[in-house]
Enzyme design. Structure first.
Site, PDB file in Angstrom:
ATOM      1  N   LYS A 205       0.829  -1.203   0.000  1.00 56.72           N
ATOM      2  CA  LYS A 205       0.000   0.000   0.000  1.00 56.72           C
ATOM      3  C   LYS A 205       0.865   1.255   0.000  1.00 56.72           C
ATOM      4  CE  LYS A 205      -2.968   3.244   0.506  1.00 56.72           C
ATOM      5  NZ  LYS A 205      -3.941   3.404   1.577  1.00 56.72           N
ATOM      6  N   CYS A 259      -3.326  10.302   1.480  1.00 56.02           N
ATOM      7  CA  CYS A 259      -2.430   9.163   1.248  1.00 56.02           C
ATOM      8  C   CYS A 259      -1.087   9.557   0.628  1.00 56.02           C
ATOM      9  CB  CYS A 259      -3.111   8.138   0.340  1.00 56.02           C
ATOM     10  SG  CYS A 259      -4.443   7.215   1.120  1.00 56.02           S
TER      11      CYS A 259
END
Length: 428
Positions: A205, A259
């Site tokens: 991720k 993010c």
């Protein structure tokens, strides 16, 4: 059967996952520390702007499948979806994750699954989450509790589509945990499920977003170089991308969101001595608001108290999400500048209760403005009639930091971020 789900954290990830699980027939109890979130959810409404989410939540709340409160309840599955911001020194703040895991301890039973969807630094599941469960008496290695990390991989504006269709990575503390947790997501997921280890899921991720951050930094550096060399970076990118193995990104005023500008730091803090590329990419992308400011200063150096019309405050187009928005950074650099800029902001999605700024109608923002500054590629801007600049502005000069505007009309001059070579000082 895993019929009862408890989701801790009802934000941009926790609420959608709660909704789709309830829609799939599960009994879902959502937990949040924000009373406003709970009050609204109990009434079937939400505070998040996300296409399709409001109708979904309204339906599952009405059916009784989704409830909400300030405390967890016993369940078969516990999902942690709380924020993981960074401290001032750019190290990860996993306090919310640790608190969320501790909050469910009184409600755990043998055979329950604990899933962390929050994005976390490498080894967090192994070094931080598992020990909390073990200190409470659970043998996680023996699968008394099935522990896994399932990093969210959706983007605001398309969450309801991607949450069902994207490939999902499940990183189990054990192989059995990964397989057990996969059963939960199979209830609604249409995309592929890949089972792996927890640390591999954590790193995958983080590297997805670090890859994008590094490549955006390359494009942003190209924009700066192009301004020095009098070359159109957008044309350079277009021609370079003709090559079958090249895919350059487009430059912009910086990198925002929850993010991409955060995740690289989670890796850097674990291996600072061997991550110079990631660190440099962060520095380049963080420098872009200052680069934008320098172009405004260049344009307006001969004007006293220039009026700047700012288009866009969110971190990306067609959303109201202002988390980490470089546009906000640019605005405050303008507001606090000794040049005494008069800054008029417009955004069709962001409201004044989200930002400490006044938001004006588009026409009012442009009225008698010296410069218009486009920071977000909202669809409204992509489709706008550019004759409005000449009609409303004192000097119809536009800096398009997203290269998204239609062709200029009349005497309007539009300078995209990758083609600033012809930028002329106003008042000369």
């Amino acid at each position: 059967m895993m019929k009862n789900i408890c989701v801790v954290g009802l934000g941009h990830i926790g609420l959608p996952i709660s909704g789709v699980l309830a829609e799939a027939g599960m009994n879902v109890h959502g937990v949040d520390i924000d009373e406003k979130v709970i009050d609204n959810l109990q009434g079937g409404s939400i505070l998040i702007e996300e296409p399709g989410l409001g109708d979904l939540v309204s339906g599952v709340v009405s059916s009784g499948r989704l409830t909400a409160g300030g405390e967890p309840q016993e369940a078969d599955v516990f999902i942690v979806a709380v924020p993981t911001p960074v401290y001032d020194d750019e190290s990860a703040n996993i306090t919310y994750v640790e608190q969320a895991v501790k909050s469910i301890l009184p409600y755990l039973n043998k055979g329950n699954a604990v899933i962390v969807e929050s994005t976390v630094p490498p080894r967090t599941i192994q070094d931080k989450v598992a020990p909390v469960l073990e200190e409470a008496g659970w043998d996680v290695a023996a699968n008394e509790i099935y522990l896994a990390h399932c990093p969210e991989r959706v983007i605001p504006g398309s969450v309801m589509k991607e949450i069902k269709e994207n490939t999902l990575i499940i990183g189990g503390y054990t192989k059995e945990a990964a397989a057990k947790v996969a059963e939960v997501y199979k209830l609604f997921l249409e995309g592929e499920i890949i089972e792996t280890t927890a640390i591999t899921a954590e790193m995958s991720k983080l590297m997805e977003n670090t890859y994008r951050d590094v490549n955006i930094a390359l494009a942003n550096e190209l924009a700066k170089i192009s301004a020095e060399l009098d070359v159109n970076a957008h044309e350079v990118i277009r021609l370079a991308n003709v090559h079958p193995r090249v895919e350059l990104h487009e430059p912009g005023p910086g990198v925002g969101g929850h993010c991409i500008p955060v995740d690289p730091y989670f890796v850097i803090e674990k291996a600072k001595d061997v991550s110079p590329l990631m660190q440099t990419a962060r520095e380049i992308n963080n420098s872009m608001p200052e680069f934008v400011l320098s172009q405004i200063e260049k344009l307006t150096k001969n004007i006293s108290n220039p009026k700047i019309a700012v288009f866009g405050l969110s971190y990306k187009g067609d959303v109201d999400d202002v988390r980490g928005s470089p546009a906000i950074d640019v605005v405050f650099k303008l507001v606090n500048n000794k040049k005494n800029y008069k800054v008029f902001c417009h955004d069709p999605y962001v409201t004044e209760d989200q930002v400490p700024l006044r938001i004006h109608p588009l026409e009012e923002s442009l009225e008698k403005a010296d410069v218009a500054l486009v920071l977000v590629d909202h669809s409204e801007y992509k489709k706008m009639d550019t004759s409005i600049f000449e009609d409303r502005m004192k000097t119809p000069v536009v800096l398009d930091m997203r290269n998204c505007l239609p062709e200029a009309k009349g005497d309007t001059r539009i300078y995209p971020i990758g083609d600033l070579s012809g930028l002329e000082v106003l008042g000369e």
